[in-house]
Structures are given as structure tokens and as C-alpha cells.
Design a protein around this motif. Structure first.
Motif, PDB file in Angstrom:
ATOM      1  N   LEU A 113       0.822  -1.219   0.000  1.00  0.00           N
ATOM      2  CA  LEU A 113       0.000   0.000   0.000  1.00  0.00           C
ATOM      3  C   LEU A 113       0.847   1.256   0.000  1.00  0.00           C
ATOM      4  O   LEU A 113       0.482   2.272  -0.605  1.00  0.00           O
ATOM      5  N   SER A 114       1.989   1.213   0.676  1.00  0.00           N
ATOM      6  CA  SER A 114       2.841   2.401   0.730  1.00  0.00           C
ATOM      7  C   SER A 114       3.398   2.722  -0.658  1.00  0.00           C
ATOM      8  O   SER A 114       3.395   3.882  -1.086  1.00  0.00           O
ATOM      9  N   GLU A 118       2.562   6.311  -2.513  1.00  0.00           N
ATOM     10  CA  GLU A 118       3.633   7.277  -2.743  1.00  0.00           C
ATOM     11  C   GLU A 118       4.056   7.349  -4.205  1.00  0.00           C
ATOM     12  O   GLU A 118       4.511   8.401  -4.660  1.00  0.00           O
ATOM     13  N   CYS A 119       3.884   6.247  -4.915  1.00  0.00           N
ATOM     14  CA  CYS A 119       4.385   6.179  -6.292  1.00  0.00           C
ATOM     15  C   CYS A 119       3.282   5.672  -7.224  1.00  0.00           C
ATOM     16  O   CYS A 119       3.356   4.543  -7.729  1.00  0.00           O
ATOM     17  N   PRO A 120       2.261   6.474  -7.460  1.00  0.00           N
ATOM     18  CA  PRO A 120       1.194   6.037  -8.363  1.00  0.00           C
ATOM     19  C   PRO A 120       1.717   5.818  -9.772  1.00  0.00           C
ATOM     20  O   PRO A 120       2.684   6.450 -10.194  1.00  0.00           O
ATOM     21  N   GLU A 128      12.983  12.291 -10.913  1.00  0.00           N
ATOM     22  CA  GLU A 128      14.356  12.236 -10.418  1.00  0.00           C
ATOM     23  C   GLU A 128      14.386  12.632  -8.945  1.00  0.00           C
ATOM     24  O   GLU A 128      13.535  13.374  -8.473  1.00  0.00           O
ATOM     25  N   ASN A 129      15.368  12.107  -8.249  1.00  0.00           N
ATOM     26  CA  ASN A 129      15.584  12.446  -6.829  1.00  0.00           C
ATOM     27  C   ASN A 129      14.339  12.191  -5.993  1.00  0.00           C
ATOM     28  O   ASN A 129      13.949  12.992  -5.137  1.00  0.00           O
ATOM     29  N   VAL A 130      13.709  11.054  -6.246  1.00  0.00           N
ATOM     30  CA  VAL A 130      12.507  10.700  -5.493  1.00  0.00           C
ATOM     31  C   VAL A 130      12.891  10.265  -4.080  1.00  0.00           C
ATOM     32  O   VAL A 130      13.793   9.450  -3.887  1.00  0.00           O
ATOM     33  N   LYS A 131      12.214  10.830  -3.108  1.00  0.00           N
ATOM     34  CA  LYS A 131      12.439  10.485  -1.707  1.00  0.00           C
ATOM     35  C   LYS A 131      11.274   9.633  -1.239  1.00  0.00           C
ATOM     36  O   LYS A 131      10.139  10.101  -1.189  1.00  0.00           O
ATOM     37  N   ILE A 132      11.550   8.379  -0.911  1.00  0.00           N
ATOM     38  CA  ILE A 132      10.488   7.478  -0.486  1.00  0.00           C
ATOM     39  C   ILE A 132      10.601   7.201   1.009  1.00  0.00           C
ATOM     40  O   ILE A 132      11.672   7.331   1.602  1.00  0.00           O
ATOM     41  N   THR A 136       7.781   2.369   2.066  1.00  0.00           N
ATOM     42  CA  THR A 136       7.866   2.109   0.634  1.00  0.00           C
ATOM     43  C   THR A 136       9.156   1.387   0.288  1.00  0.00           C
ATOM     44  O   THR A 136       9.167   0.483  -0.559  1.00  0.00           O
ATOM     45  N   ARG A 137      10.244   1.765   0.934  1.00  0.00           N
ATOM     46  CA  ARG A 137      11.514   1.059   0.700  1.00  0.00           C
ATOM     47  C   ARG A 137      11.378  -0.419   1.046  1.00  0.00           C
ATOM     48  O   ARG A 137      11.886  -1.285   0.318  1.00  0.00           O
TER      49      ARG A 137
END
Length: 226
Positions: A113-114, A118-120, A128-132, A136-137
Motif C-alpha cells: 500500500l505504501s 507514494e508512487c502512483p 528524479e531524486n525521489v524520496k520514499i 515504501t523502501r
């Protein structure tokens, strides 16, 4: 048969239902309903193709009269089609491989779900430079671990999770799209698998159609960055 789907750029569940129909090899009519468009509320509440699913996509209609079947939810659609054309078209023949494939599909259907929030899915863009988040990790790590196990144990017959293209690849195809879109670094085996999925003829058909769409859903366009 007719398959009701949402925007190809954004609707991950529609992609799964569509790939299942392609894998079945049966003729079907594709009907696209733009998500959150001007008529979206009316379509969800009115009597029509989306009524059985309470306004969710995809929906598969098989037959034109009251005796026909209607199936919503992408996993139910896949299983319905597997019953029609033979389960071996979707699932591995080996018992152990089939057991793992079913478990992986079920986990994809109900979990992560995370990552979803966070990342549809958004096929047209490259972030670029996506902070998860840590959650999510952990989803990403879990998925990569499952991919590695499937490939190591059962993937010798081809480039897909269980060798040949099947149900597990159908359900993880939107994840492949996310990993590409959000620029996630992945191990070499995962990169090879992702390329096999992404360059599949059906995926390329879907991607081309998604890139040609003019609809924009703002809530799916921005992501947290570092």
C-alpha cells in the motif's frame, strides 16, 4: 466480450485486466472511461457498465443478455479467463512454481500500500531524486526478493518470473512501470526482468496508447523529492 478500463497512463488495475485479456487470446472490445472526468460521478452512480463494480475498473462483460457473465476486480477477471481458456496459459504447470506464483499474485493484489500511495503509476513521466518513506523502501525490497526467488527457482525457461509470461508478470507489470518511472536502482537480474516485461509487445502497445492520452490527473503527477 468487452473490457471497461480507465486511463492507460494511470490505471494499474486496468493494465492487469487488459493484459489478462490479451493473454487469454480471446477477442474483446476495449472501452476506456476517463478516471475523474466530467461524467465520472454519473457513471459510477448510474445504470451502466460500471454499476456492478460500484464505479471501479476494470470490469469484464462476457455476453449480451441476462445470462452473460460480468466480472470485476483484475484477479477475478484473470481467473475467469483462465477457466475459459485453460489455466496453463496463466499459471505454471509445476506444482511448486504454481504455488509460489499464486502467492505472489495474491500478495501483489492485497499488499504494498505504501508503494501504491507514494508512487502512483504514471507512464508518461520520469521522476528524479525521489524520496520514499521507509515503508515504501520495505515494499521495494520485498518485491525484489520475491522476483529473485522466482527467477532463481523457476525462471530457467525464459526471461519472465516463471520462465514464460504469465499471471505473475501480469500482476507485477505496473510495478515494473513504477520502478522505471521513479528511477529506482535495482540489481542486474531485476533490470533484465524489467526489460523483458517493458519491451513485451503488449506492454509497448499499452505504453504507446498511454503516451498519446491527453488527460491529466494532478494528484498522480507530483511525488516527494529529496
Amino acid at each position: 466480450m468487452k473490457l471497461i478500463i480507465g486511463n492507460k497512463n494511470y490505471s494499474s488495475w486496468s493494465l492487469r485486466g487488459w493484459l489478462a485479456c490479451k493473454q487469454a487470446g480471446l477477442s474483446f472490445e476495449e472501452i476506456l472511461v476517463p478516471l475523474f472526468g466530467e461524467d465520472w460521478d454519473a457513471l459510477k452512480k448510474g445504470e451502466g457498465d460500471l454499476t456492478p463494480s460500484s464505479g471501479k475498473v476494470p470490469v469484464l462483460w462476457d455476453g449480451d443478455d441476462d445470462a452473460g457473465a460480468v466480472v470485476w476486480d483484475s484477479l477475478a477477471i484473470l481467473e475467469y479467463l483462465a477457466d475459459k481458456v485453460g489455466r496453463d496459459r496463466f499459471w505454471p504447470k509445476d506444482d511448486a512454481a504454481r504455488a509460489m506464483a499464486r502467492a505472489m499474485v495474491a500478495e501483489m493484489h492485497s499488499s504494498y500500500l505504501s508503494l501504491r500511495r507514494e508512487c502512483p503509476m504514471n507512464i508518461r513521466v520520469r521522476h528524479e531524486n525521489v524520496k520514499i518513506s521507509e515503508a515504501t523502501r520495505q515494499d521495494v525490497v520485498r518485491i525484489l526478493g520475491l522476483w529473485a526467488e522466482a527467477r532463481a527457482r523457476f525462471g530457467s525457461g525464459g526471461p519472465f518470473l516463471f520462465g514464460t509470461f504469465g499471471a505473475a508478470d501480469i500482476f507485477y507489470a505496473p510495478v515494473v512501470s513504477r520502478f522505471i518511472t521513479y528511477g529506482f536502482g535495482v540489481p542486474g537480474f531485476a533490470e533484465s526482468y524489467m526489460q523483458a516485461v517493458w519491451t513485451h509487445d503488449w506492454l509497448q502497445q499499452w505504453v504507446a496508447a498511454a503516451e498519446d492520452e491527453q488527460w491529466v490527473i494532478e494528484q498522480y503527477e507530483s511525488v516527494p523529492t529529496s
